[in-house]
Design an enzyme around this catalytic site. Structure first.
Site, PDB file in Angstrom:
ATOM      1  CB  CYS A  60      -1.116   0.031   1.351  1.00 51.86           C
ATOM      2  SG  CYS A  60      -1.337   1.269   2.128  1.00 51.86           S
ATOM      3  N   GLY A  61       0.522   2.132  -0.873  1.00 52.77           N
ATOM      4  CA  GLY A  61       1.535   3.303  -1.308  1.00 52.77           C
ATOM      5  C   GLY A  61       1.449   4.229  -0.141  1.00 52.77           C
ATOM      6  CG  HIS A  62      -2.297   6.458   0.368  1.00 51.52           C
ATOM      7  ND1 HIS A  62      -1.572   7.225  -0.107  1.00 51.52           N
ATOM      8  CD2 HIS A  62      -3.458   5.967   0.003  1.00 51.52           C
ATOM      9  CE1 HIS A  62      -2.259   7.703  -1.261  1.00 51.52           C
ATOM     10  NE2 HIS A  62      -3.304   7.053  -1.158  1.00 51.52           N
ATOM     11  CB  CYS A  63       1.141   1.582   4.127  1.00 52.88           C
ATOM     12  SG  CYS A  63      -0.419   1.169   4.109  1.00 52.88           S
TER      13      CYS A  63
END
Ligand SMILES: *[C@@H]1O[C@H](CO)[C@@H](O)[C@H](O)[C@H]1NC(C)=O
Ligand SMILES: *[C@@H]1O[C@H](CO)[C@@H](O)[C@H](O)[C@H]1NC(C)=O
Ligand SMILES: *[C@@H]1O[C@H](CO)[C@@H](O)[C@H](O)[C@H]1NC(C)=O
Ligand SMILES: *[C@@H]1O[C@H](CO)[C@@H](O)[C@H](O)[C@H]1NC(C)=O
Length: 497
Positions: A60-63
């Site tokens: 997950c990119g936002h993670c």
């Protein structure tokens, strides 16, 4: 549903601004964030009165954007008195999934604040950069409501850019005070609460206010509102309703972002006017739009005014073009959209009136249906979704993608291979759908991130694909879920004889 929606909005509107600060300072040495999994989660959590847990997924990119900020916050908070512990759980890991389900994790990253050894869980609703995380968690680990004992206390507490709630009481006991405290506990992750014996400490303080009364300060509209209804639910409703601005502003100012999140969390239809805030006509648009919002107050429609410069995420999401501004887009709770591009100031009120009167046709976004569709992975657009997928008599695997999404690019060659392996099977179709340029029924497909894959069997059963993004796993899934065609079924029957 609501929660996941909010998180995609949050990502689109707020995270897009943070990307520039990603990975600035990475501390390679000691890790302050604890890694937890199923084997030691309960044990660890039960030892803490207050612990913060991030549920993440490695892809997950936002993670990934959050990780260095979270680590930095953990390092600063480790020397808080008493130390505040930050932990993380890889919720994509099969073994940990039960844990994630227990906390009803629906999107990544989700951060939970656990109190009393895990007996109470609360959603983290603070900022996502290190300094903001630290300030927010320091407040969350203290009392739910702070006592205001002086003018200085009050001016520090109330500030100029946020919503705060202050209870004024003749004494800190009794049913009103208890109800207020209960509400503060309940809503503490959303609002800051204070209490005082003396209203004259408060900004714009009045000696006439003796209480018990609850005063909500806000940086917009009428600046403060009072309530004397101390029934807990009524008080909660008062706080929620008074804290939504007549017009929510979306621009680069982070102090506006909590209101943007609120805007997308509320169940009303959403009217969004996007324009260039530096343009010559900006002021006249702003004031006309404000008038219209005032006019429809209480009518289950909320208003947002967005600056073109900050709205690239939203423009990509809705497939809007810069040359369409000023524009109004309305999205109703069921996902139906209404669009008025190239709006003029004098047209705002009349277009909204037409919309409210049901005279504006919905707007379905679609790219043109391609004349040729010969690649192994077929192209589906808004106008061909019905024929090629929903009403098709074939087994269809459909990928929802965004042209700018890196994970979609990695998936593309894999889907190609899957499609090629089914090339001689007329009953299976592998298709892709650019979800940024085409509308789809949001009740049927729940696309929270890209890529998202759905499988529709020949008989019409629709299931989300949640397996690995490998050729083998996808083919296996299709074989398991497809409806067997007439021919192979006969063969099967023969075998059985
Ligand atoms: C929990 O267990 C995992 C793996 O079993 C380990 O990597 C991690 O360090 C442990 N965490 C704590 C706080 O003991
Ligand atoms: C899941 O976590 C466990 C323990 O932390 C680890 O041993 C295992 O390899 C992980 N599985 C996957 C698929 O990453
Ligand atoms: C306090 O809250 C309870 C529960 O909502 C309510 O029954 C009671 O009337 C409230 N007390 C006051 C003084 O409003
Ligand atoms: C907004 O308007 C200003 C002033 O007219 C202009 O300089 C700027 O380029 C515009 N921004 C965009 C994104 O069009």
């Amino acid at each position: 549903m609501m929660g996941t929606r909010a998180s995609i909005w949050f990502s689109l509107f707020v995270f897009s601004l943070l990307t520039s600060s990603i990975c600035s300072e990475e501390n390679e040495s000691k890790e302050f964030v604890l890694t937890l999994d199923r084997s030691n989660f309960t044990d660890t959590v039960s030892k803490h009165k207050f612990i913060v847990v991030e549920f993440y997924a490695p892809w997950c990119g936002h993670c990934k954007s959050l990780a260095p900020e979270y680590e930095k916050a953990a390092s600063i908070l480790s020397s808080h008195d008493p130390p505040i512990v930050l932990a993380k759980v890889d919720a994509s890991n099969e073994t940990n999934r039960e844990l994630a389900n227990e906390f009803e994790i629906k999107g990544f990253p989700t951060i939970k604040i656990l109190r009393d050894g895990g007996k109470a869980a609360q959603e983290y609703k603070g900022p996502r950069e290190a300094e903001g995380i630290v300030t927010y968690l320091q407040k969350q680990s203290g009392p739910a409501s702070l006592e205001i004992k002086s003018v200085e206390d009050a001016s520090n507490f109330v500030g100029e850019k946020k919503i705060v709630v202050v209870g004024v009481f003749p004494k800190f006991s009794g049913e009103e005070f208890d109800n207020y405290t209960a509400l503060a506990e309940k809503l503490r992750s959303d609002y800051e609460f204070g209490h005082t014996l003396d209203a004259k400490y408060l900004p714009r303080g009045e000696t006439s206010v003796t209480g018990p009364v609850v005063r909500l300060f806000k940086p917009f509209d009428e600046l403060y509102v009072d309530s004397k209804d101390f029934e807990v639910d009524a008080l909660g409703k008062f706080v929620e309703e008074s804290s939504i601005p007549l017009v929510t502003i979306f621009d680069n100012d982070p102090s506006n972002h909590p209101f943007v999140i609120k805007f997308f969390n509320n169940p009303n239809a959403k009217a969004m006017l996007f324009m260039n805030f530096s343009g010559e006509t900006a002021d006249s648009f702003r004031s006309k739009y404000g008038e219209v919002a005032e006019h429809y107050k209480g009518e289950a429609i909320s208003f947002l005014l967005g600056d073109l410069d900050s709205s690239q995420g939203a423009f990509q999401y809705f497939g809007l073009k810069d040359d369409q501004v000023p524009l109004i887009l309305i999205q109703t709770t069921d996902g139906t959209k209404y669009l008025k591009p190239n709006l003029e100031v004098d047209g705002i009120a009349s277009w909204l009136k037409d919309y409210m009167d049901g005279k504006v046709p919905p707007y379905r976004q679609s790219e043109p249906i391609p004349e040729e569709n010969k690649e192994p992975v077929k192209v589906v657009v808004g106008d061909s979704l019905e024929d090629m997928v929903l009403k098709s008599e074939k087994n269809v695997l459909l990928e929802f993608y965004a042209p700018w999404c890196g994970h979609c690019k990695s998936l593309a060659p894999i889907l190609d291979e899957v499609a090629i392996s089914f090339e001689n099977d007329a009953d299976v179709v592998i298709a892709k759908f650019d979800a940024t340029a085409n509308d789809y029924p949001t009740g049927t497909f729940n696309v929270e991130g890209y890529p998202t894959m759905y499988f529709k069997s020949a008989s019409g059963k629709i299931v989300a694909y949640e397996g690995d993004r490998t050729k083998e796993a996808i083919i296996d899934f299709i074989e398991k879920n497809r409806d067997k065609a007439a021919a192979p079924q006969q063969e099967l029957a023969k075998d059985e004889l």
